[in-house]
Design a protein around this motif. Sequence first.
Motif, PDB file in Angstrom:
ATOM      1  N   LYS A 109      -0.593  -0.290  -3.261  1.00 60.36           N
ATOM      2  CA  LYS A 109       0.224  -0.253  -4.473  1.00 60.36           C
ATOM      3  C   LYS A 109       1.594  -0.901  -4.281  1.00 60.36           C
ATOM      4  O   LYS A 109       2.423  -0.863  -5.191  1.00 60.36           O
ATOM      5  CB  LYS A 109       0.424   1.196  -4.925  1.00 60.36           C
ATOM      6  N   LYS A 110       1.831  -1.464  -3.075  1.00 62.45           N
ATOM      7  CA  LYS A 110       3.106  -2.136  -2.772  1.00 62.45           C
ATOM      8  C   LYS A 110       4.297  -1.198  -2.977  1.00 62.45           C
ATOM      9  O   LYS A 110       5.304  -1.559  -3.574  1.00 62.45           O
ATOM     10  CB  LYS A 110       3.278  -3.393  -3.640  1.00 62.45           C
ATOM     11  N   LYS A 111       4.181   0.016  -2.481  1.00 63.25           N
ATOM     12  CA  LYS A 111       5.241   1.018  -2.632  1.00 63.25           C
ATOM     13  C   LYS A 111       6.307   0.931  -1.545  1.00 63.25           C
ATOM     14  O   LYS A 111       7.316   1.610  -1.618  1.00 63.25           O
ATOM     15  CB  LYS A 111       4.634   2.432  -2.596  1.00 63.25           C
ATOM     16  N   LEU A 112       6.087   0.103  -0.528  1.00 59.08           N
ATOM     17  CA  LEU A 112       7.013   0.004   0.601  1.00 59.08           C
ATOM     18  C   LEU A 112       7.658  -1.371   0.666  1.00 59.08           C
ATOM     19  O   LEU A 112       7.103  -2.342   0.162  1.00 59.08           O
ATOM     20  CB  LEU A 112       6.249   0.239   1.913  1.00 59.08           C
ATOM     21  N   ASN A 113       8.804  -1.443   1.334  1.00 59.50           N
ATOM     22  CA  ASN A 113       9.382  -2.767   1.540  1.00 59.50           C
ATOM     23  C   ASN A 113       8.548  -3.506   2.585  1.00 59.50           C
ATOM     24  O   ASN A 113       7.713  -2.914   3.263  1.00 59.50           O
ATOM     25  CB  ASN A 113      10.867  -2.679   1.924  1.00 59.50           C
ATOM     26  N   ARG A 114       8.767  -4.783   2.724  1.00 54.24           N
ATOM     27  CA  ARG A 114       7.923  -5.624   3.576  1.00 54.24           C
ATOM     28  C   ARG A 114       7.918  -5.161   5.039  1.00 54.24           C
ATOM     29  O   ARG A 114       6.863  -5.049   5.660  1.00 54.24           O
ATOM     30  CB  ARG A 114       8.377  -7.082   3.480  1.00 54.24           C
TER      31      ARG A 114
ATOM     32  N   GLU B 212       6.017  -1.888   5.344  1.00 54.06           N
ATOM     33  CA  GLU B 212       4.606  -2.132   5.059  1.00 54.06           C
ATOM     34  C   GLU B 212       3.906  -2.728   6.287  1.00 54.06           C
ATOM     35  O   GLU B 212       2.830  -2.281   6.670  1.00 54.06           O
ATOM     36  CB  GLU B 212       4.469  -3.071   3.858  1.00 54.06           C
ATOM     37  N   GLU B 213       4.545  -3.709   6.906  1.00 57.66           N
ATOM     38  CA  GLU B 213       3.958  -4.328   8.103  1.00 57.66           C
ATOM     39  C   GLU B 213       3.838  -3.319   9.242  1.00 57.66           C
ATOM     40  O   GLU B 213       2.817  -3.255   9.919  1.00 57.66           O
ATOM     41  CB  GLU B 213       4.808  -5.520   8.554  1.00 57.66           C
ATOM     42  N   LYS B 214       4.865  -2.512   9.435  1.00 49.49           N
ATOM     43  CA  LYS B 214       4.851  -1.501  10.493  1.00 49.49           C
ATOM     44  C   LYS B 214       3.739  -0.480  10.231  1.00 49.49           C
ATOM     45  O   LYS B 214       2.989  -0.123  11.136  1.00 49.49           O
ATOM     46  CB  LYS B 214       6.213  -0.814  10.561  1.00 49.49           C
TER      47      LYS B 214
ATOM     48  N   GLU C 258      12.892   1.595   8.177  1.00 51.14           N
ATOM     49  CA  GLU C 258      13.939   1.089   7.290  1.00 51.14           C
ATOM     50  C   GLU C 258      14.092   2.028   6.105  1.00 51.14           C
ATOM     51  O   GLU C 258      13.154   2.215   5.324  1.00 51.14           O
ATOM     52  CB  GLU C 258      13.623  -0.326   6.815  1.00 51.14           C
ATOM     53  N   LEU C 259      15.253   2.619   5.999  1.00 55.75           N
ATOM     54  CA  LEU C 259      15.604   3.499   4.886  1.00 55.75           C
ATOM     55  C   LEU C 259      16.552   2.732   3.974  1.00 55.75           C
ATOM     56  O   LEU C 259      17.027   1.646   4.339  1.00 55.75           O
ATOM     57  CB  LEU C 259      16.269   4.765   5.420  1.00 55.75           C
TER      58      LEU C 259
END
Length: 133
Positions: free
Chosen positions: A29-34, A37-39, A116-117
């Motif tokens: 759902k693309k809820k995280l930053n890039r 998301e990669e991590k 990353e916050l």
Amino acid sequence: MNNQDIQVTKTSIILTTGIYDLLKEQIKKKKLNRLNEEKLEIELKNAKQVLNRDLPNNVVTINSLVTVKDLQTSEEIIRKFVSPQKARRKNGTTSILSAIGIATLGYAEDAIIQWELPEGIKSFQILKVSRLT
């Protein structure tokens, strides 16, 4: 302490299948930053999936009381992680899908993580995990 000086825990995370699926959905759902998301994709690729009854008590999951230490400030933060539907600030509960929830999910006590916050990349050590009843 500088982020470059911190040794991040390299062990695989341990998740129940339900939590694993919930995290996969967050990526879909693309809820995280890039960066996160990669991590998370790498963590999920290497994750160990277990039945709820086989999840060690010292691993962060839903319905956990977790104490983490911010390694830059030495501040200790206590969070009660619950499902997103049950998270209420007035009850002192935090969604397991919050930034700090996703960052710590599947890690055991003593693990050191970076995530990353909104205020930047932070490093935390998980000091204590216990199950909420």
